[in-house]
Design a protein around this motif. Structure first.
Motif, mmCIF file in Angstrom:
data_model
loop_
_atom_site.group_PDB
_atom_site.id
_atom_site.type_symbol
_atom_site.label_atom_id
_atom_site.label_comp_id
_atom_site.label_asym_id
_atom_site.label_seq_id
_atom_site.Cartn_x
_atom_site.Cartn_y
_atom_site.Cartn_z
ATOM 1 N N LEU A 270 108.314 44.201 64.526
ATOM 2 C CA LEU A 270 109.262 43.116 64.343
ATOM 3 C C LEU A 270 110.375 43.538 63.397
ATOM 4 C CD1 LEU A 270 106.788 40.143 63.910
ATOM 5 C CD2 LEU A 270 108.150 40.680 65.912
ATOM 6 N N TRP B 28 111.110 35.635 57.789
ATOM 7 C CA TRP B 28 110.914 34.233 58.130
ATOM 8 C C TRP B 28 109.448 33.909 58.385
ATOM 9 C CZ3 TRP B 28 114.089 31.037 56.417
ATOM 10 C CH2 TRP B 28 115.452 31.316 56.343
ATOM 11 N N MET B 29 108.691 34.854 58.931
ATOM 12 C CA MET B 29 107.263 34.627 59.132
ATOM 13 C C MET B 29 106.556 34.473 57.791
ATOM 14 S SD MET B 29 106.400 37.189 62.294
ATOM 15 C CE MET B 29 104.658 37.119 61.977
ATOM 16 N N ARG B 30 106.896 35.339 56.839
ATOM 17 C CA ARG B 30 106.289 35.241 55.513
ATOM 18 C C ARG B 30 106.740 33.981 54.789
ATOM 19 N NH1 ARG B 30 107.601 41.267 54.740
ATOM 20 N NH2 ARG B 30 105.741 42.233 55.600
ATOM 21 N N LYS C 153 107.541 31.114 56.148
ATOM 22 C CA LYS C 153 106.802 29.986 56.713
ATOM 23 C C LYS C 153 105.362 29.975 56.218
ATOM 24 C CE LYS C 153 109.454 29.693 60.965
ATOM 25 N NZ LYS C 153 109.437 29.945 62.414
ATOM 26 N N LYS C 154 104.784 31.160 56.083
ATOM 27 C CA LYS C 154 103.388 31.256 55.654
ATOM 28 C C LYS C 154 103.227 30.832 54.197
ATOM 29 C CE LYS C 154 99.593 34.556 55.447
ATOM 30 N NZ LYS C 154 99.203 35.945 55.673
ATOM 31 N N GLU D 231 112.845 38.824 61.038
ATOM 32 C CA GLU D 231 111.758 38.011 61.586
ATOM 33 C C GLU D 231 110.534 38.060 60.690
ATOM 34 O OE1 GLU D 231 110.873 38.584 65.690
ATOM 35 O OE2 GLU D 231 112.986 38.806 66.203
ATOM 36 N N LEU D 232 110.253 39.227 60.109
ATOM 37 C CA LEU D 232 109.132 39.328 59.172
ATOM 38 C C LEU D 232 109.363 38.450 57.952
ATOM 39 C CD1 LEU D 232 108.296 43.131 59.247
ATOM 40 C CD2 LEU D 232 106.876 41.264 60.059
#
Length: 115
Positions: free
Chosen positions: A44, A51-53, A55-56, A48-49
């Motif tokens: 990724l 935004w994933m983190r 959100k987490k 994107e990484l």
């Protein structure tokens, strides 16, 4: 025997690990081969990484900011109304005064040389 609160997984629901064979090198114990890196299509992008983190860990960051804000809010109101709860807030400065004095101290060259 499983623990009372655990639910047994069906055979179809159990995660399957890929079969990896041990590599034997002459004169040493068998070693597991290194995992191959995923192809470029599966990696990724950094955005994107991020935004994933985010959100987490977003809820944890929100709770952290809310608790610090609540503490500062309580401190401000306690000094404003001079509360006498567990601590007497009559002699404690307000958060704004503490921040102003901290900024003044940081600008002082004597403070920077002594650190």
């Amino acid at each position: 025997m499983s623990r009372p609160l655990e639910m047994p997984l069906h055979a179809a629901a159990k995660p399957q690990a890929p079969a990896v064979k041990a590599v034997e090198v002459a004169g040493s114990a068998p070693r597991m081969p290194a995992r191959p890196k995923p192809p470029m299509a599966e990696r990724l992008p950094a955005r994107e990484l991020f935004w994933m983190r985010a959100k987490k860990h977003g809820l944890a960051a929100l709770m952290t900011c809310a608790s610090i804000g609540a503490l500062l809010g309580f401190w401000y109101l306690a000094t404003l109304y001079k509360l006498d709860f567990f601590i007497r807030f009559t002699n404690i400065p307000a958060p704004g005064e503490v921040f102003a004095n901290m900024v003044e101290l940081m600008r002082d060259p004597r403070f920077q040389t002594n650190i």
